[in-house]
Design a protein around this motif. Structure first.
Motif, PDB file in Angstrom:
ATOM      1  N   ASN A 256      -8.714   5.160   5.790  1.00 36.89           N
ATOM      2  CA  ASN A 256      -9.321   4.346   6.845  1.00 36.89           C
ATOM      3  C   ASN A 256      -8.325   3.946   7.928  1.00 36.89           C
ATOM      4  O   ASN A 256      -8.722   3.466   8.982  1.00 36.89           O
ATOM      5  N   GLU A 257      -7.040   4.108   7.641  1.00 39.51           N
ATOM      6  CA  GLU A 257      -6.000   3.749   8.619  1.00 39.51           C
ATOM      7  C   GLU A 257      -5.653   4.984   9.452  1.00 39.51           C
ATOM      8  O   GLU A 257      -4.538   5.478   9.456  1.00 39.51           O
TER       9      GLU A 257
ATOM     10  N   PHE B  76       0.829  -1.205   0.000  1.00 45.13           N
ATOM     11  CA  PHE B  76       0.000   0.000   0.000  1.00 45.13           C
ATOM     12  C   PHE B  76       0.861   1.251   0.000  1.00 45.13           C
ATOM     13  O   PHE B  76       0.562   2.231  -0.681  1.00 45.13           O
ATOM     14  N   LEU B  77       1.946   1.218   0.770  1.00 47.75           N
ATOM     15  CA  LEU B  77       2.816   2.390   0.834  1.00 47.75           C
ATOM     16  C   LEU B  77       3.461   2.651  -0.517  1.00 47.75           C
ATOM     17  O   LEU B  77       3.560   3.806  -0.961  1.00 47.75           O
TER      18      LEU B  77
ATOM     19  N   ARG C  92      -1.823   5.626  -7.305  1.00 49.60           N
ATOM     20  CA  ARG C  92      -1.592   6.428  -6.096  1.00 49.60           C
ATOM     21  C   ARG C  92      -2.914   6.852  -5.466  1.00 49.60           C
ATOM     22  O   ARG C  92      -3.102   6.736  -4.257  1.00 49.60           O
ATOM     23  N   ASN C  93      -3.842   7.343  -6.267  1.00 43.66           N
ATOM     24  CA  ASN C  93      -5.111   7.831  -5.721  1.00 43.66           C
ATOM     25  C   ASN C  93      -5.922   6.712  -5.083  1.00 43.66           C
ATOM     26  O   ASN C  93      -6.577   6.907  -4.054  1.00 43.66           O
ATOM     27  N   ALA C  94      -5.893   5.528  -5.696  1.00 40.43           N
ATOM     28  CA  ALA C  94      -6.619   4.394  -5.119  1.00 40.43           C
ATOM     29  C   ALA C  94      -6.034   4.012  -3.770  1.00 40.43           C
ATOM     30  O   ALA C  94      -6.772   3.723  -2.812  1.00 40.43           O
ATOM     31  N   ALA C  95      -4.697   3.999  -3.681  1.00 36.44           N
ATOM     32  CA  ALA C  95      -4.047   3.649  -2.414  1.00 36.44           C
ATOM     33  C   ALA C  95      -4.325   4.699  -1.353  1.00 36.44           C
ATOM     34  O   ALA C  95      -4.610   4.376  -0.188  1.00 36.44           O
TER      35      ALA C  95
ATOM     36  N   ALA D  42       1.948   9.120   4.386  1.00 33.73           N
ATOM     37  CA  ALA D  42       1.803   8.785   2.974  1.00 33.73           C
ATOM     38  C   ALA D  42       0.802   9.719   2.299  1.00 33.73           C
ATOM     39  O   ALA D  42       0.996  10.133   1.152  1.00 33.73           O
ATOM     40  N   GLN D  43      -0.270  10.061   3.024  1.00 34.92           N
ATOM     41  CA  GLN D  43      -1.257  10.976   2.462  1.00 34.92           C
ATOM     42  C   GLN D  43      -0.723  12.404   2.361  1.00 34.92           C
ATOM     43  O   GLN D  43      -1.101  13.163   1.473  1.00 34.92           O
TER      44      GLN D  43
END
Length: 534
Positions: free
Chosen positions: A88-89, A67-68, A79-82, A98-99
């Motif tokens: 949610n985390e 995911f990272l 990237r946008n999907a991840a 990461a965001q």
């Protein structure tokens, strides 16, 4: 005449009311010239507060490397999907970092490895700090001090870039005028603090050592307790190629457990200046004891260092007889960051008996975190419902002490703390309420080196913090985190793994005695492997 903010006015009055000298040494902080800094810290604060309401350490475990990697991808769709899934985390530091990465601008743009990122930050911050230090206002104030009886000749004010601050000397009657003049000339003054003195943390030699502690003939009991010995065998990691910044009373370089392990050395005076010509030595025994808990060998017949192949960047910020100052510590953080250490260990602090947290360290800790450097601190040795600064800072990875039976040490600090008044965090986020410490580690009857080729048992949260710094060295040497995770995200991932894998003790979730629990580096490495970081 300039009307100062209520915050600055209160600070000035506090300094003048509590000082005993006619000349004040004050540390003036400036507003960050890095536009990313405030946005980054605001989002990080929200994540940290959500972590505090977790009922299990496992809630804090990081997202997988897959995911990272997707979140850091150059492919917008991936990237946008991840990033959408990462929302949610909300209790994972790495998920927030990461965001935040795609939104970086200015000094941070494209600079996600520690060396260029640090250089970029310095290019933005240092000129702003130097502007204050070199201003005619500050220089004239220094000359007035020099003309006072018994004062030394004026010296250049000292700037500290990670904290965006400058150390100044000023007459008691001139402090108000100095700050007013700086503000009136559009100098971005944010806060002012006394150059607080810190004493050497109290540690004690136990009068008797339990037989179950003495029975650990192969290693100090703490190494076994946190899974260090098992990690060496299972993952082949002993801290190789990892540099630990140790800010303490110094290190005895000739101790048989520490020979050849000091990669960088510096000593700082009470104004935060480097002492020229200093060579490695210990002004007490505190620093040597902490150093060997991080990376000592087995010359005593027992392994005593969590990560025996790690190296040290050791700086004196506390003198064994005189203690230290806030300026020394801020200078030490600057120096350690510039040495590109992988983690900073600070077994020091000033006792805070109230819930209110002084914020002089927050900016420096924020920048270290952004550069991938966790800052490990002792929480203090004054018992329950007390803390020590900087351990009580919201961005510090604070450590409490446990004994060989996984009981909280009676002297170990911890409490709910609050930030009511801050120039660092936005007003709409105040008050900020959180708990300390984050984790705990062995801190009772800890066997380690002291100067002169000797070894001693000592008690203290000072002994617990280097266990955590050593564990981070093992975690980095046993995984690909350092090679594969951008430095901007690295410190958050490390803290997620260590706190999320802790042996949960006491109340569920984070509590004042154990934090989220006593660290278990073997379990942390196991989670790192399963999540794809090995």
């Amino acid at each position: 005449m300039v009307n100062l903010s209520r915050h600055l006015q209160r600070r000035i009055e506090f300094i003048r009311d509590t000082a005993e000298e006619e000349v004040h040494e004050v540390i003036v902080t400036i507003k960050s010239p890095d536009a990313d800094d405030d946005d980054f810290t605001t989002g990080l604060l929200e994540t940290l507060q959500r972590r505090g309401v977790s009922n299990s350490a496992r809630d804090l475990l990081p997202v997988s490397r897959r995911f990272l990697s997707d979140a850091n991808s150059d492919t917008p769709r991936k990237r946008n999907a991840a990033l959408e899934q990462l929302k949610n985390e909300d209790r994972s530091l790495i998920a927030y970092l990461a965001q935040a990465a795609p939104n970086l601008t200015g000094a941070a743009m494209g600079a996600l490895t520690s060396a260029p990122f640090a250089a970029a930050l310095q290019k933005v911050v240092r000129p702003a700090v130097n502007m204050i230090a070199n201003s005619d206002i500050v220089q004239n104030a220094a000359k007035l001090v020099t003309n006072m009886p018994g004062q030394e000749p004026a010296s250049q004010p000292v700037g500290f870039w990670t904290s965006s601050s400058v150390l100044l000397k000023v007459q008691d009657q001139g402090l108000q005028r100095l700050v007013e003049d700086l503000v009136s000339f559009n100098m971005p003054i944010q806060d002012v603090f006394p150059n607080q003195r810190l004493s050497l943390p109290p540690v004690a030699t136990p009068k008797s050592v339990p037989g179950t502690v003495e029975d650990n003939r192969i290693s100090a009991w703490g190494l076994r307790s946190i899974g260090a010995l098992s990690s060496w065998g299972a993952f082949g990691c002993r801290g190789q190629n990892i540099l630990v910044g140790l800010l303490d009373t110094g290190v005895d370089p000739n101790h048989p457990d520490l020979k050849g392990k000091i990669a960088h050395w510096a000593e700082f005076d009470e104004q935060g200046r480097v002492v020229p010509g200093s060579v490695p030595h210990d002004t007490d025994k505190h620093g040597t004891h902490c150093a060997s808990t991080i990376c000592g060998g087995d010359k005593s017949g027992r392994w005593i260092g969590v990560a025996p192949k790690a190296k040290l960047a050791a700086g004196i910020v506390l003198n064994g007889s005189r203690g230290g100052t806030l300026a020394q510590i801020l200078a030490g953080i600057d120096w350690a960051v510039e040495r590109q250490v992988d983690v900073i260990s600070m077994s020091l602090g000033s006792v805070e008996l109230t819930a209110e947290v002084p914020p002089p360290y927050t900016r420096a800790l924020s920048r270290a975190l952004r550069l991938g450097i966790p800052v490990v601190t002792a929480i203090g040795n004054s018992g329950s419902q007390t803390t020590g600064a900087p351990g009580n800072d919201i961005l510090a990875l604070a450590v409490g002490a446990t004994d060989h039976m996984d009981r909280a040490a009676g002297f170990s600090g911890g409490r709910t703390v609050v930030i009511r008044d801050s120039q660092f965090f936005p007003a709409n986020q105040l008050p900020i309420i959180y708990s300390k410490p984050e984790v705990s580690a062995p801190g009772v009857a800890v066997y380690s080196s002291v100067p002169g080729g000797k070894w001693e048992y000592l008690n203290g949260t000072s002994m617990a913090a280097p266990h955590v710094a050593g564990a981070i060295a093992l975690l980095l040497s046993g995984t690909k985190i350092k090679q594969k995770v951008p430095s901007f995200q690295r410190a958050g991932l490390i803290q997620d793994l260590l706190t999320g894998s802790a042996e949960e003790l006491g109340e569920s979730g984070q509590n004042h005695r154990f934090g989220f629990g006593r660290i278990d580096v073997l379990r942390a490495l196991g989670f790192a492997r399963d999540l794809g970081y090995c």
